[in-house]
Scaffold this motif. Structure first.
Motif, short mmCIF file in Angstrom:
data_model
loop_
_atom_site.label_atom_id
_atom_site.label_comp_id
_atom_site.label_asym_id
_atom_site.label_seq_id
_atom_site.Cartn_x
_atom_site.Cartn_y
_atom_site.Cartn_z
N UNK A 138 1.01 -1.04 -0.09
CA UNK A 138 -0.07 0.10 -0.06
C UNK A 138 0.95 1.23 -0.16
N UNK A 139 0.37 2.24 -1.02
CA UNK A 139 1.13 3.44 -0.76
C UNK A 139 0.06 4.58 -0.51
N UNK A 140 0.16 5.27 0.47
CA UNK A 140 -0.66 6.23 1.17
C UNK A 140 -0.15 7.72 0.76
N UNK A 141 -1.18 8.35 -0.07
CA UNK A 141 -0.72 9.60 -0.33
C UNK A 141 -1.78 10.56 0.33
N UNK A 142 -1.39 11.26 1.24
CA UNK A 142 -2.34 12.21 1.88
C UNK A 142 -1.99 13.62 1.54
N UNK A 143 -3.20 14.27 0.91
CA UNK A 143 -3.09 15.64 0.53
C UNK A 143 -4.26 16.51 0.63
N UNK A 144 -4.14 17.53 0.67
CA UNK A 144 -5.48 18.59 0.87
C UNK A 144 -6.00 19.48 -0.40
N UNK A 165 -2.57 -5.75 -8.87
CA UNK A 165 -2.82 -7.03 -7.69
C UNK A 165 -1.63 -6.87 -6.82
N UNK A 166 -0.73 -6.33 -7.02
CA UNK A 166 0.54 -6.32 -5.95
C UNK A 166 0.67 -5.23 -5.05
N UNK A 167 0.05 -3.93 -5.56
CA UNK A 167 0.26 -2.65 -4.86
C UNK A 167 -0.98 -1.85 -4.87
N UNK A 168 -1.44 -1.38 -4.18
CA UNK A 168 -2.47 -0.37 -4.09
C UNK A 168 -2.18 0.91 -3.75
N UNK A 169 -2.29 2.06 -4.54
CA UNK A 169 -2.05 3.39 -4.24
C UNK A 169 -3.26 4.26 -3.74
N UNK A 170 -3.35 4.82 -2.82
CA UNK A 170 -4.57 5.33 -2.21
C UNK A 170 -4.32 7.06 -2.20
N UNK A 171 -5.26 7.52 -2.62
CA UNK A 171 -5.36 8.97 -2.61
C UNK A 171 -6.37 9.41 -1.43
#
Length: 157
Positions: A18-24, A46-52
């Motif tokens: 998981x890759x978490x991108x936190x922004x406003x 299937x191997x990595x999820x990018x989260x906005x």
């Protein structure tokens, strides 16, 4: 931010599920704000999820939702003022940007914030607004806790 995250994934010795991108939203152009969610979806596989994990108008909406729910659109300054007011009234805390101890002060109310964030999502869905830049106020910041909850051990209040 996304380019930096991609570089970290590319050059890191370990892999990330998981890759978490936190922004406003703040003052970013609407098109730039909206495209991040689409790009994260395109990069996920299937191997990595990018989260906005965006917040509109600002990050302070997430802690505000621990104590207050409103569908009234606001700007970042107004959101920060509301947070300061409700923290003072409800918890006797003086708010300042990047204050320490905020997580701990609100942790027991995270369940309330998650429910309030979901209610805002339903509210904006009912209005038929798909663009995150138009969903004011709204946030996805709380979604990271769905993954982290087993490790946090806090009552969700």
């Amino acid at each position: 931010m996304l380019d930096c995250a991609l570089d970290c994934c590319r050059y890191a010795a370990e892999t990330y599920d998981h890759v978490w991108l936190v922004f406003d939203r703040d003052d970013f152009p609407a098109a730039d704000f909206d495209v991040m969610e689409r790009k994260c979806a395109e990069l996920s596989d299937s191997s990595r999820t990018f989260h906005a994990l965006w917040s509109n108008p600002c990050f302070e909406l997430w802690p505000l939702l621990h104590l207050n729910y409103s569908t009234v659109p606001m700007n970042a300054t107004g959101c920060q003022r509301q947070l300061a007011s409700v923290l003072d009234r409800e918890l006797g805390l003086t708010y300042w940007k990047n204050m320490g101890g905020l997580y701990e002060a609100l942790a027991s109310r995270r369940g309330v914030a998650a429910r309030n964030a979901k209610k805002l999502g339903v509210h904006h869905d009912a209005l038929g607004e798909p663009k995150s830049s138009k969903r004011n106020p709204s946030t996805r910041v709380g979604e990271i806790f769905d993954e982290l909850e087993p490790y946090l051990g806090n009552d969700l209040g």
